[in-house]
Every structure is written in structure tokens, then in C-alpha cells.
Design an enzyme around this catalytic site. Structure first.
Site, PDB file in Angstrom:
ATOM      1  N   TYR A 103       0.841  -1.208   0.000  1.00  0.00           N
ATOM      2  CA  TYR A 103       0.000   0.000   0.000  1.00  0.00           C
ATOM      3  C   TYR A 103       0.880   1.265   0.000  1.00  0.00           C
ATOM      4  CZ  TYR A 103      -4.595  -2.093   1.158  1.00  0.00           C
ATOM      5  OH  TYR A 103      -5.790  -2.766   1.153  1.00  0.00           O
ATOM      6  N   SER A 104       1.666   1.441   1.107  1.00  0.00           N
ATOM      7  CA  SER A 104       2.364   2.714   1.332  1.00  0.00           C
ATOM      8  C   SER A 104       3.431   2.961   0.280  1.00  0.00           C
ATOM      9  CB  SER A 104       3.022   2.712   2.713  1.00  0.00           C
ATOM     10  OG  SER A 104       2.065   2.427   3.693  1.00  0.00           O
ATOM     11  N   GLU A 155      -7.791  -4.946   9.500  1.00  0.00           N
ATOM     12  CA  GLU A 155      -6.447  -4.798  10.073  1.00  0.00           C
ATOM     13  C   GLU A 155      -6.547  -4.184  11.466  1.00  0.00           C
ATOM     14  OE1 GLU A 155      -3.828  -2.421   7.675  1.00  0.00           O
ATOM     15  OE2 GLU A 155      -2.122  -2.727   9.004  1.00  0.00           O
ATOM     16  N   GLU A 175      -3.082   9.361  14.940  1.00  0.00           N
ATOM     17  CA  GLU A 175      -3.675  10.686  14.653  1.00  0.00           C
ATOM     18  C   GLU A 175      -4.801  10.525  13.604  1.00  0.00           C
ATOM     19  OE1 GLU A 175      -0.311  10.159  14.562  1.00  0.00           O
ATOM     20  OE2 GLU A 175       0.076  11.061  16.521  1.00  0.00           O
TER      21      GLU A 175
HETATM   22  C1  LIG Z   1       6.674  -1.096  11.386  1.00  0.00           C
HETATM   23  C2  LIG Z   1       5.844  -0.653  10.215  1.00  0.00           C
HETATM   24  C3  LIG Z   1       5.295  -1.610   9.376  1.00  0.00           C
HETATM   25  C4  LIG Z   1       4.560  -1.203   8.255  1.00  0.00           C
HETATM   26  N1  LIG Z   1       4.099  -2.175   7.392  1.00  0.00           N
HETATM   27  C5  LIG Z   1       3.486  -1.795   6.236  1.00  0.00           C
HETATM   28  C6  LIG Z   1       3.121  -2.768   5.257  1.00  0.00           C
HETATM   29  O1  LIG Z   1       3.344  -3.982   5.428  1.00  0.00           O
HETATM   30  N2  LIG Z   1       2.544  -2.350   4.114  1.00  0.00           N
HETATM   31  C7  LIG Z   1       2.257  -1.022   3.876  1.00  0.00           C
HETATM   32  O2  LIG Z   1       1.709  -0.704   2.839  1.00  0.00           O
HETATM   33  N3  LIG Z   1       2.606  -0.067   4.787  1.00  0.00           N
HETATM   34  C8  LIG Z   1       3.210  -0.424   5.946  1.00  0.00           C
HETATM   35  N4  LIG Z   1       3.597   0.539   6.866  1.00  0.00           N
HETATM   36  C9  LIG Z   1       3.383   1.949   6.547  1.00  0.00           C
HETATM   37  C10 LIG Z   1       2.326   2.641   7.377  1.00  0.00           C
HETATM   38  O3  LIG Z   1       1.038   2.272   6.953  1.00  0.00           O
HETATM   39  C11 LIG Z   1       2.581   4.157   7.236  1.00  0.00           C
HETATM   40  O4  LIG Z   1       3.812   4.429   7.900  1.00  0.00           O
HETATM   41  C12 LIG Z   1       1.479   4.983   7.860  1.00  0.00           C
HETATM   42  O5  LIG Z   1       0.301   4.881   7.106  1.00  0.00           O
HETATM   43  C13 LIG Z   1       1.884   6.472   7.958  1.00  0.00           C
HETATM   44  O6  LIG Z   1       2.332   6.955   6.736  1.00  0.00           O
HETATM   45  P1  LIG Z   1       3.728   7.734   6.633  1.00  0.00           P
HETATM   46  O7  LIG Z   1       4.781   6.885   7.284  1.00  0.00           O
HETATM   47  O8  LIG Z   1       3.921   8.104   5.220  1.00  0.00           O
HETATM   48  O9  LIG Z   1       3.576   9.028   7.538  1.00  0.00           O
HETATM   49  P2  LIG Z   1       2.835  10.383   7.129  1.00  0.00           P
HETATM   50  O10 LIG Z   1       1.523  10.076   6.520  1.00  0.00           O
HETATM   51  O11 LIG Z   1       3.786  11.222   6.365  1.00  0.00           O
HETATM   52  O12 LIG Z   1       2.573  11.023   8.543  1.00  0.00           O
HETATM   53  C14 LIG Z   1       3.587  11.715   9.293  1.00  0.00           C
HETATM   54  C15 LIG Z   1       2.939  12.243  10.581  1.00  0.00           C
HETATM   55  O13 LIG Z   1       1.908  13.194  10.257  1.00  0.00           O
HETATM   56  C16 LIG Z   1       0.660  12.814  10.825  1.00  0.00           C
HETATM   57  N5  LIG Z   1      -0.432  13.128   9.903  1.00  0.00           N
HETATM   58  C17 LIG Z   1      -0.473  12.906   8.572  1.00  0.00           C
HETATM   59  N6  LIG Z   1      -1.656  13.292   8.061  1.00  0.00           N
HETATM   60  C18 LIG Z   1      -2.389  13.780   9.094  1.00  0.00           C
HETATM   61  C19 LIG Z   1      -3.715  14.323   9.202  1.00  0.00           C
HETATM   62  N7  LIG Z   1      -4.536  14.431   8.137  1.00  0.00           N
HETATM   63  N8  LIG Z   1      -4.148  14.701  10.435  1.00  0.00           N
HETATM   64  C20 LIG Z   1      -3.350  14.573  11.527  1.00  0.00           C
HETATM   65  N9  LIG Z   1      -2.078  14.068  11.474  1.00  0.00           N
HETATM   66  C21 LIG Z   1      -1.609  13.664  10.278  1.00  0.00           C
HETATM   67  C22 LIG Z   1       0.770  11.305  11.031  1.00  0.00           C
HETATM   68  O14 LIG Z   1      -0.089  10.865  12.054  1.00  0.00           O
HETATM   69  C23 LIG Z   1       2.244  11.142  11.391  1.00  0.00           C
HETATM   70  O15 LIG Z   1       2.432  11.409  12.763  1.00  0.00           O
HETATM   71  C24 LIG Z   1       4.322   0.171   8.011  1.00  0.00           C
HETATM   72  C25 LIG Z   1       4.850   1.133   8.874  1.00  0.00           C
HETATM   73  C26 LIG Z   1       5.605   0.729   9.960  1.00  0.00           C
HETATM   74  C27 LIG Z   1       6.187   1.810  10.843  1.00  0.00           C
END
Ligand SMILES: Cc1cc2nc3c(=O)[nH]c(=O)nc-3n(C[C@H](O)[C@H](O)[C@H](O)COP(=O)(O)OP(=O)(O)OC[C@H]3O[C@@H](n4cnc5c(N)ncnc54)[C@H](O)[C@@H]3O)c2cc1C
Length: 390
Positions: free
Chosen positions: A128-129, A244, A377
Site C-alpha cells: 500500500y504505502s 487490520e 492521529e
Molecule cells: C513497522 C511498520 C510496518 C509497516 N508495514 C506496512 C506494510 O506492510 N505495508 C504497507 O503498505 N505499509 C506499511 N507501513 C506503513 C504505514 O502504513 C505508514 O507508515 C502509515 O500509514 C503512515 O504513513 P507515513 O509513514 O507516510 O507518515 P505520514 O503520513 O507522512 O505522517 C507523518 C505524521 O503526520 C501525521 N499526519 C499525517 N496526516 C495527518 C492528518 N490528516 N491529520 C493529523 N495528522 C496527520 C501522522 O499521524 C504522522 O504522525 C508500516 C509502517 C511501519 C512503521
């Protein structure tokens, strides 16, 4: 709400407990007792053992190969699983793509994929990400362009847990760059052995390799691997994320971890760290137990709602927030109560109570719990929208 188990449920609990006692390998239990995660062979071997018994895809209806249990039976099963020191099944097959396939998949997709998930022989990861699309998932850019009987996929995924262990990846891809963002996303099943896929490891602060970057360069995916129709990916993704989040609360494992913390305090010798005799240590445990009880009652409410056939809404977001905060608080207490005993590294000589020495790994891993599965969040935004209409 009646919180007593029925006579049949108590009999079921005994059956499950006995089976776990006889079947959880000693090496797996030893890892849990030290707060460590299983390696690939241990995890996959354990899932196959569950698969043989018919207890891997426990949430699935019987017609698709699940045991057809009630929500209460699943709850009991999870409690006994954690109590026995067995890890949860990897969610990508059984809790995520499996339910998607039996809900939205074609007859051929069901025939091809469900059996391997139920048996624990075929492993999945979640694509996904992307580097610029995490919380704002709908902005994802990995493109799938139709070319005859195939889609040609180009782009990059990130944080892909266990991609290096996986046979298949379920992926969100952009099939239409022109329409509204959400409407241009599709759900594609990609065989990880297809030419053009490159997996690069990301090492996390717990010292392990769970995470990856996955690059797709001209990867040819047969059209029959599209789930549902083109543009349906966002609907499927929302369905899957609710699944999930209900498993992410981790009530059963938090229960076990609090018991483990108590045992660590009881095992600590005089003069080598905090002990069960210390009033402040017992008070810290009591605070955790109060939070656990509150979480467990919320979980009971969702179990009761599921038994009545009601779907989950904002509750799953609430469970995710409180469950992951509690997981972090337990490891925080372990590290603080372990004091200097918690500061050793893998290659150091054990100091004092060995279980405390290993708290660092789990503590570090669980910092990510409030991020994965949709950050806490974002869950608060979901609750605000669904309950407060904001
Ligand atoms: C250990 C681990 C395993 C993972 N495994 C998978 C996987 O198997 N497959 C997969 O696809 N993904 C996976 N992920 C990814 C995970 O889904 C993303 O890290 C998560 O969705 C956050 O996205 P980002 O890291 O891009 O942070 P961002 O979206 O850039 O967010 C950064 C910060 O801003 C805050 N923020 C962003 N938007 C808003 C808003 N609208 N309102 C308030 N606050 C906000 C967030 O809460 C966060 O604190 C994994 C992540 C981790 C850490």
C-alpha cells in the site's frame, strides 16, 4: 452484556488450551518468554501447524475453509494463543487478503489462493504505502497500465513488512490517472517472483529486518489478477483496513506481557533491579492492569456487536489507539523497572534477570505500533468524522 462464558465456551477453552500446551514448540515459547519475535522458519512452521489443525484462518466462514467460529470463540482462541506463548499469525494472508478474496474475488481467484492461505503454505505482503503516500494513501502513484492481457506495473512501495518472506503481494495501483484520486485505484495480486521486482531491506531500531522497499520496473501482471473491477481498489482497501485495525488492539498479548512483567519482577534477585516487593513497581503494574481492563471491556463490546451481526465502525479505530498506547506503556514500564538491566545489547553478557535484558527489542519495535495500520492521529480523525460528524 453477560460477561460469563457459557458451559460450551468453557469446554472449548479447555480444548484449545490443551492443544496449545501440546503443540507450541518449546523454542517458540522461549522466544516469547524473552520478548523476542520468531524468525521466518519458526513463524511459517507455526502457521503450517495451525493450518493442519484448521486453526489458522480462524475468522473465516466454514465454506471458505475457516472453522466457522463465533466471535467469542475467536476471542477465547486468541487469549489462549497468547497465554501459551505462541505468536499471532501474520495478518497479511489470513486477516487481510483472504477476506478480500472471499468477499470480492472471482471464482478462479478463490480457487487459486484461498487454500494456500488456510494451510499456511503461501505467504503474502501488503503493498500500500509509498514514499509520499502513507496517511494520504489515495495519492499513491505506482502505475498499472493495460497492455493486452497484462498490466505493466511501475513504481515503488515502502515499509512493506515481510516482502522478503512473501510469495505474493496485494497491491494498490493507479489504473486511471485522470479521474478523482480514489476512483483511479485498483487492487492487484502480484506474484513476487515476477521479473522486474526488486526488494531492498530497511533495518529498524529493534535491530531486525522486517521492513522493505519494493521497486517495480515493467512488471507484467496478468489481467486475471485484478480483484473486482478497475477503480474498485479504494472500496476494497477501506474494507481491508477495518479488518487490520480490529486485530491490532492486541488485548491477549498485552495481557500476557503484563503477566510476564510481574514474573520478571518476582524473579529479580535482591539488589539487582526492581522487585515485586517494591510498592512503586506494583503500583505501576496496577495502572497497566486498569488500562488493560478498560480495553478488554471495549473489546467485549465489539465481540458482542459482532455476534449480533453489526459491523464495526469507529470502535476499531478506538481499539487501535488504546491498544497500541497500552502496548507501548507496558514496554515502557519494563524498560524503566528493569533500569540498567534493560540496557544490554544482543552481544553483551547477560546481566541479572535475563528477561529484562531483552526488553529493549520489543520496546523499540513497538514505537512503530502507533504508526502502522494507519497512524493514531488518523484514527482520531476517523473517530471525529464518524462519531462527531466533523
Ligand atoms: C513497522 C511498520 C510496518 C509497516 N508495514 C506496512 C506494510 O506492510 N505495508 C504497507 O503498505 N505499509 C506499511 N507501513 C506503513 C504505514 O502504513 C505508514 O507508515 C502509515 O500509514 C503512515 O504513513 P507515513 O509513514 O507516510 O507518515 P505520514 O503520513 O507522512 O505522517 C507523518 C505524521 O503526520 C501525521 N499526519 C499525517 N496526516 C495527518 C492528518 N490528516 N491529520 C493529523 N495528522 C496527520 C501522522 O499521524 C504522522 O504522525 C508500516 C509502517 C511501519 C512503521
Amino acid at each position: 452484556m453477560n460477561l460469563e462464558f457459557t458451559v460450551e465456551e468453557l469446554a472449548f477453552q479447555r480444548e484449545v488450551r490443551e492443544w496449545f500446551t501440546e503443540n507450541v514448540p518449546a523454542s517458540l515459547k522461549a522466544r516469547s518468554d524473552n520478548g523476542q519475535m520468531p524468525d521466518k522458519d519458526e513463524q511459517h512452521g507455526w502457521e503450517q501447524t495451525l493450518g493442519k489443525k484448521g486453526w489458522l484462518a480462524v475468522g473465516w466462514p466454514a465454506q471458505h475453509g475457516g472453522p466457522g467460529w463465533t466471535a467469542t470463540q475467536r476471542y477465547i482462541f486468541d487469549l489462549e494463543r497468547a497465554r501459551a506463548g505462541a505468536p499471532p499469525a501474520s495478518p497479511f494472508g489470513v486477516s487481510m487478503v483472504g477476506p478480500v478474496l472471499y468477499t470480492f474475488g472471482s471464482a478462479d481467484q478463490k480457487k487459486r489462493h484461498l487454500t494456500g492461505i488456510v494451510s499456511g503454505d503461501v505467504h503474502w505482503c501488503q503493498g500500500y504505502s509509498e514514499p509520499n503516500s502513507g496517511s494520504d494513501l489515495a495519492s499513491l502513484k505506482t502505475a498499472a497500465v493495460r497492455d493486452g492481457d497484462h498490466y505493466v506495473v511501475n513504481g515503488q512501495k515502502i515499509w512493506t513488512t515481510q516482502a522478503h518472506w512473501a510469495d505474493w503481494c496485494f497491491c494498490l495501483v493507479r489504473t486511471d490517472p485522470v479521474v478523482k484520486q480514489q476512483q483511479g485505484i485498483s487492487f492487484l495480486l502480484i506474484d513476487m517472483s515476477t521479473p522486474g521486482i526488486e526488494i531492498r531491506p530497511i533495518h529498524s531500531i529493534d535491530g531486525h529486518h522486517h521492513l522493505n522497499e519494493v521497486y517495480f520496473t515493467d512488471v507484467r501482471v496478468p489481467v486475471e489478477n485484478l480483484v473486482g473491477s478497475e477503480g474498485m481498489g479504494w472500496t476494497i482497501a477501506k474494507f481491508l483496513l477495518t479488518h487490520e485495525r480490529t486485530t491490532i488492539a492486541g488485548v491477549a498479548d498485552s495481557k500476557r506481557e503484563i503477566e510476564r512483567l510481574k514474573q520478571m519482577l518476582k524473579d529479580t534477585k535482591q539488589g539487582s533491579g526492581c522487585r515485586w516487593d517494591d510498592a512503586f513497581a506494583r503500583r505501576r503494574v496496577a495502572e497497566l492492569e486498569i488500562d488493560l481492563a478498560a480495553l478488554e471491556y471495549t473489546n467485549f463490546r465489539t465481540v458482542a456487536a459482532t455476534e449480533e451481526g453489526k459491523g464495526l465502525g469507529a470502535e476499531s479505530s478506538g481499539l487501535k489507539i488504546k491498544g497500541t498506547e497500552l502496548q507501548q506503556a507496558i514496554t515502557q514500564a519494563m524498560v524503566e523497572l528493569g533500569g540498567h538491566l534493560s540496557l544490554t545489547w544482543d552481544n553483551d553478557e547477560p546481566v541479572g534477570n535475563f528477561a529484562f535484558n531483552r526488553t529493549r527489542e520489543r520496546y523499540n519495535f513497538l514505537r512503530a505500533a502507533t504508526i502502522y495500520g494507519g497512524t493514531n492521529e488518523i484514527q482520531k480523525n476517523v473517530i471525529a468524522k464518524m462519531l462527531l460528524g466533523l
